[in-house]
Design a protein around this motif. Structure first.
Motif, mmCIF file in Angstrom:
data_model
loop_
_atom_site.group_PDB
_atom_site.id
_atom_site.type_symbol
_atom_site.label_atom_id
_atom_site.label_comp_id
_atom_site.label_asym_id
_atom_site.label_seq_id
_atom_site.Cartn_x
_atom_site.Cartn_y
_atom_site.Cartn_z
ATOM 1 N N VAL A 1 0.874 -1.173 0.000
ATOM 2 C CA VAL A 1 0.000 0.000 0.000
ATOM 3 C C VAL A 1 0.911 1.223 0.000
ATOM 4 O O VAL A 1 1.698 1.402 0.935
ATOM 5 C CB VAL A 1 -0.927 0.023 1.244
ATOM 6 C CG1 VAL A 1 -1.784 1.272 1.245
ATOM 7 C CG2 VAL A 1 -1.784 -1.229 1.297
ATOM 8 N N THR B 1 0.382 7.805 1.705
ATOM 9 C CA THR B 1 -0.578 8.841 1.345
ATOM 10 C C THR B 1 0.051 10.207 1.560
ATOM 11 O O THR B 1 0.576 10.490 2.633
ATOM 12 C CB THR B 1 -1.854 8.705 2.209
ATOM 13 O OG1 THR B 1 -2.435 7.422 1.953
ATOM 14 C CG2 THR B 1 -2.853 9.801 1.892
ATOM 15 N N VAL C 1 1.363 5.122 5.470
ATOM 16 C CA VAL C 1 0.441 4.171 4.848
ATOM 17 C C VAL C 1 -0.910 4.342 5.533
ATOM 18 O O VAL C 1 -1.049 4.087 6.724
ATOM 19 C CB VAL C 1 0.955 2.725 4.985
ATOM 20 C CG1 VAL C 1 -0.079 1.746 4.468
ATOM 21 C CG2 VAL C 1 2.272 2.558 4.241
ATOM 22 N N THR D 1 -5.016 3.512 5.336
ATOM 23 C CA THR D 1 -6.137 2.790 4.758
ATOM 24 C C THR D 1 -7.405 3.268 5.455
ATOM 25 O O THR D 1 -7.343 3.860 6.535
ATOM 26 C CB THR D 1 -5.989 1.266 4.948
ATOM 27 O OG1 THR D 1 -5.999 0.973 6.349
ATOM 28 C CG2 THR D 1 -4.706 0.753 4.304
ATOM 29 N N SER E 1 -7.746 1.696 8.955
ATOM 30 C CA SER E 1 -6.780 2.210 9.935
ATOM 31 C C SER E 1 -7.067 3.664 10.303
ATOM 32 O O SER E 1 -6.915 4.049 11.466
ATOM 33 C CB SER E 1 -5.346 2.070 9.406
ATOM 34 O OG SER E 1 -5.101 2.960 8.337
ATOM 35 N N ARG E 2 -7.477 4.458 9.350
ATOM 36 C CA ARG E 2 -7.768 5.877 9.640
ATOM 37 C C ARG E 2 -9.042 6.042 10.460
ATOM 38 O O ARG E 2 -9.168 6.970 11.241
ATOM 39 C CB ARG E 2 -7.886 6.693 8.354
ATOM 40 C CG ARG E 2 -6.618 6.810 7.540
ATOM 41 C CD ARG E 2 -5.499 7.490 8.247
ATOM 42 N NE ARG E 2 -5.818 8.887 8.483
ATOM 43 C CZ ARG E 2 -5.078 9.715 9.179
ATOM 44 N NH1 ARG E 2 -3.967 9.305 9.716
ATOM 45 N NH2 ARG E 2 -5.441 10.957 9.350
ATOM 46 N N PRO F 1 -11.538 -4.229 8.998
ATOM 47 C CA PRO F 1 -11.662 -4.265 7.534
ATOM 48 C C PRO F 1 -13.039 -4.738 7.062
ATOM 49 O O PRO F 1 -13.565 -4.216 6.085
ATOM 50 C CB PRO F 1 -10.561 -5.240 7.101
ATOM 51 C CG PRO F 1 -9.539 -5.144 8.179
ATOM 52 C CD PRO F 1 -10.323 -4.930 9.449
#
Length: 150
Positions: A39, A42, A111, A113, A116-117, A122
């Motif tokens: 990934v 960002t 990184v 996702t 995670s943010r 998931p």
């Protein structure tokens, strides 16, 4: 791009949902290790800026990278213009990167996702993505129907 045909939106969102569901279930059954999937980091401002420039190019040209390749291969001048613009943009970015590096690196999130943010599992993120997609498809269908009325 007159907001009368949202096919590209629906195709892209379908691909995103299909990939998310596929990765979730393949991971769930132990067939894919999500930790092994790369990934990229960002960088908020550069990626927003790049997305806007890229999106404006789509709208102005009426072509995405895939269709511009087909357009070029079939001898159309618009395909040549879009492909030339994309390659020129890559070259200009490469040459200007040393000057832009401080700005580029200033908004790094590492990184990042969605799970995670947001601090969610998931599977929960996948559920909400699918729900969002189904809602967006229904809204797009209503929007297209309303825009096609005389």
């Amino acid at each position: 791009f007159y907001l009368t045909d949202l096919t590209v939106f629906k195709v892209m969102f379908s691909a995103i949902i299909t990939a998310a569901l596929g990765l979730y279930w393949l991971s769930h059954f132990g067939l894919v290790d999500l930790a092994a999937i790369y990934v990229p980091e960002t960088y908020v401002l550069p990626q927003l800026t790049g997305g806007l420039v890229f999106g404006l190019g789509f709208v102005m040209a009426g072509l995405c990278p895939g269709t511009s390749c087909v357009s070029l291969a079939s001898g159309r001048v618009d395909g040549l213009a879009v492909m030339t613009g994309m390659l020129l943009g890559v070259f200009v970015f490469h040459e200007a990167y040393p000057l832009m590096a401080p700005w580029y690196d200033a908004t790094s999130l590492g990184v990042a996702t969605i799970p995670s943010r947001m601090g969610i599992a998931p599977g929960t993120a996948t559920f909400f993505l699918v729900a969002l997609g189904l809602t967006a498809f229904a809204a797009a269908a209503r929007f297209e129907a309303a825009r096609s009325q005389p």
